[in-house]
Design a protein around this motif. Sequence first.
Motif, PDB file in Angstrom:
ATOM      1  N   THR A 300       0.832  -1.213   0.000  1.00 39.54           N
ATOM      2  CA  THR A 300       0.000   0.000   0.000  1.00 39.54           C
ATOM      3  C   THR A 300       0.868   1.265   0.000  1.00 39.54           C
ATOM      4  O   THR A 300       0.622   2.184  -0.795  1.00 39.54           O
ATOM      5  N   LYS A 438     -10.795   1.643   9.462  1.00 41.60           N
ATOM      6  CA  LYS A 438     -11.864   0.737   9.006  1.00 41.60           C
ATOM      7  C   LYS A 438     -12.668   0.236  10.202  1.00 41.60           C
ATOM      8  O   LYS A 438     -13.876   0.060  10.136  1.00 41.60           O
ATOM      9  N   ASP A 527     -11.536   5.123   2.416  1.00 44.34           N
ATOM     10  CA  ASP A 527     -10.250   4.610   1.937  1.00 44.34           C
ATOM     11  C   ASP A 527      -9.155   5.632   2.215  1.00 44.34           C
ATOM     12  O   ASP A 527      -8.563   6.202   1.303  1.00 44.34           O
ATOM     13  N   ASP A 530      -5.504   5.228   0.591  1.00 42.03           N
ATOM     14  CA  ASP A 530      -5.426   4.916  -0.830  1.00 42.03           C
ATOM     15  C   ASP A 530      -4.927   3.479  -1.006  1.00 42.03           C
ATOM     16  O   ASP A 530      -3.903   3.213  -1.646  1.00 42.03           O
ATOM     17  N   TRP A 536     -11.318  -2.057   1.838  1.00 46.20           N
ATOM     18  CA  TRP A 536     -11.427  -0.606   1.745  1.00 46.20           C
ATOM     19  C   TRP A 536     -12.539  -0.180   0.805  1.00 46.20           C
ATOM     20  O   TRP A 536     -12.811   1.006   0.662  1.00 46.20           O
ATOM     21  N   PHE A 559      -9.748  -3.708  -5.519  1.00 41.92           N
ATOM     22  CA  PHE A 559     -10.169  -2.343  -5.225  1.00 41.92           C
ATOM     23  C   PHE A 559      -9.273  -1.338  -5.943  1.00 41.92           C
ATOM     24  O   PHE A 559      -9.726  -0.320  -6.453  1.00 41.92           O
ATOM     25  N   LYS A 563     -10.277   1.418  -8.789  1.00 41.31           N
ATOM     26  CA  LYS A 563      -9.976   2.851  -8.738  1.00 41.31           C
ATOM     27  C   LYS A 563      -9.195   3.305  -9.968  1.00 41.31           C
ATOM     28  O   LYS A 563      -9.404   4.396 -10.481  1.00 41.31           O
TER      29      LYS A 563
END
Lengths: 647, 198
Positions: A300, A438, A527, A530, A536, A559, A563
């Motif tokens: 991430t 979350k 989210d 990102d 998310w 996800f 995006k």
Amino acid sequence: MEFFERFAIPHPSAPIYASMVAIGLTVIAIVAGLTYFKKWGYLWREWLTTVDHKRIGIMYLISALLMLFRGGVDAIMMRSQTAIPENTLLDAQHYNEVFTTHGIVMIIFMAMPFIYALMNFVVPLQIGARDVAFPRLNALSFWLFFMGAMLFNISFVIGGSPDAGWTAYFPLAGNEFSTSVGTNYYALALQIAGLGTLMSGINFIVTILKMRAPGITLMKMPMFTWSALTANVIVVFAFPVLTVALIMMTMDRLFGTHFFATTNGGMDMLWANLFWVWGHPEVYILILPAFGVYSEVISTFARRNLYGYKSMVASMVGISFLSFLVWTHHFFTMGQGALTNSIFSVTTMAIAIPTGIKIFNWLFTMWKGKIEFTVPMLYAVGFIPIFTIGGVTGVMLAMASADYQYHNTMFLVAHFHYTIIPGVVFAMIAGLTYWWPKMFGFMLNERIGKWAFWFIAISFNVTFFPMFFTGLDGQARRMYTYSEATGFGPLNMLSFIGALGLAVGFALIAYNVYYSTRYASRNISADPWDARTLEWATQSPVPAYNFAITPQANSSEAFWDAKKKGHELFKGEVQKIHMPSNSGVPFIMSCIFFIWGFSFVFSLWIPAILATIGIFICMAQRSFERDPGYYISVKEIKETESKLRGA
Amino acid sequence: MKIDHSLPLEYGTDQNQLNILGFWIFLGAEIMLFGTLFASYFTLVDRTGSGPSGAEIFEITPVLIETIVLLTSSFVIGLGVHAMRIGRTKAMITFYAITLLLGLTFLGVEIYEFMHYVHIGAGLQVSAFTAILLTTLGTHGAHVTFGLVWGFFIILQVRKHGITPETANKSFIFSLYWHFLDVVWIFIFSFVYLKGMM
């Protein structure tokens, strides 16, 4: 009076009496507070009877943090005692009890629930499921763990703590040398918590194998889910060994059998073998999910997909297999002979290969990435060099002949703290910070988090690095004191200072939770990091049904693809969702298990029989119950969704 | 609840399939449990201390009765599952009841066997060998006892509700459990009794 004498502490001291008073006052305060604020109904409806994997995850989390505090206090007591030569802060017996409970609490009652906290919360979301396969069994798992932990924790004020080390080797752990009920607590509390863990293992394997959303094939599962799967496979195959070993221990101590005794044919080494046949896989149960957390965090915040997905999976499967083939390396010095030791030496070193592959994969994931040093990423980046020191000293310990020098010294203590703390504790804090928004809908403060990280990372090395030296110089572990002539004094003082620094670091994390709960903005997106995986894609905090529409995945980072690449996650219309009903039986049954364990500890046979009957009544209730669950209507889902999106 | 009629009833719903897979994994854990007991048994089998050895205490007659009774019960529960699949509620209940009666017979003989061992001086506390022998047999026996109660509950539920996806699922899972106990017994018979008597 004779009846009550058994509950007395064998070695009472002022701090223990103070703890008794503190525990009493805390219980009174909790009961009074719940009554005053009229929260009993809320507690029962929303938490004690819940079968929601997210709430169970949060309860695991709270328990783990409490136990981290308890185990941390034990650690500080040990470091204070050994800070100066011939210290008299703790006597030998008290020190024995403290290092025993420190080990058990940290491994079984802190690290395990922490891992299950994250697994419970994250895994169903990552695979787009509504819940785990057996929600009610999941609640039972949690409550059994919790009651096991509580049983273990009351030992130091009722009857005395276990004092034979967390490994409880025989004959030391037998009645002859461990005369208090402490080791009974060990056997029963671990048994109860272990049953819960075994159930969790089965639950998560079924969940991951059968409940993945469309498109998530095995090789498209996010890495944390893969790590959860491999860890739970180890759980299912390792924990029954502990169950049997603990049954034998209980029988030796309470029913006069001779499994591990030194007379009538008993074999003390059988305990050591059985314990480590469970115990070594256990450390991989802890480390694999931690590796999973790092994989998610690094990918991430390096803004790149994970390097070497397939080799990551292969490494974890390889580690889980090898973890069952190395147990003898824990007692190279206990007389197996050269051939056996050589074989286990080789298998142990072999584990360094898949682990090394994973380290390089993380490094390659960061290579040329746009690294963003958030708090979770700091822990992940800090983990790599520190854990590597732990790994390399592990290979040193794996050399059977050299191990005669290191065995049972502080060198070993330094080694396993160098693997477990950056490996598991760093990962858990990273995971906690990463998934916090979350779970609770707001973020932990980054600035306090970074202060905490630097305190913990530096203090950790100050605490444990000196132990490599004192260990090589011959300082044995578990010795409550040493003479000034040994020269261990200054380095032990350094360790003590480091331990204080660690305490400050953890206190900062606690303060961060308080600060962020009060001041952090609730106005964050679903989210905030990102991120790349499915958890998310739903709202924060997550609604009871997880996803209004079951997501469709195309890769392990569905996800991210949604995006950046226009992948459509949610196809179709909202339909009514079937949910399992809450149940108080798992909680009640676990309370009865607590009574059952307590009765066994003190050989109170009438309550033990009554409790056994109570447990079977709960099981019968489950057998005869018809639970159709309930439905959440389309209207309700749409209202919840628009409210969460608007907020 | 959606029922998939292309599959046997016990597999018919999603939850049923989860239950069956979960139970298979549980049986995997049970294999580890008994595997640990067997490993410990082989470790301790010659460590008789001042107590008797297996060859001195094992008697073939009760063991043969136990074996025949338990193997038959496993066959009968197979008939029970077959009856369930063709929808014959009464036959199914009868077969399950016979299974449990055979199980009860097994348990009775095993209790006699245990009392015999204690009587001739091979009780639990005599030596490491007697401890692991009685623990291994006792763990199996405790599983059978648990199964008797569980099976009885299932018969009551089938009588009340008939063969539904839920009761079929429970009955099938119980049959898996019962077959598993049989498999464990075959290992006990071969490696504890026969090997011990040789």
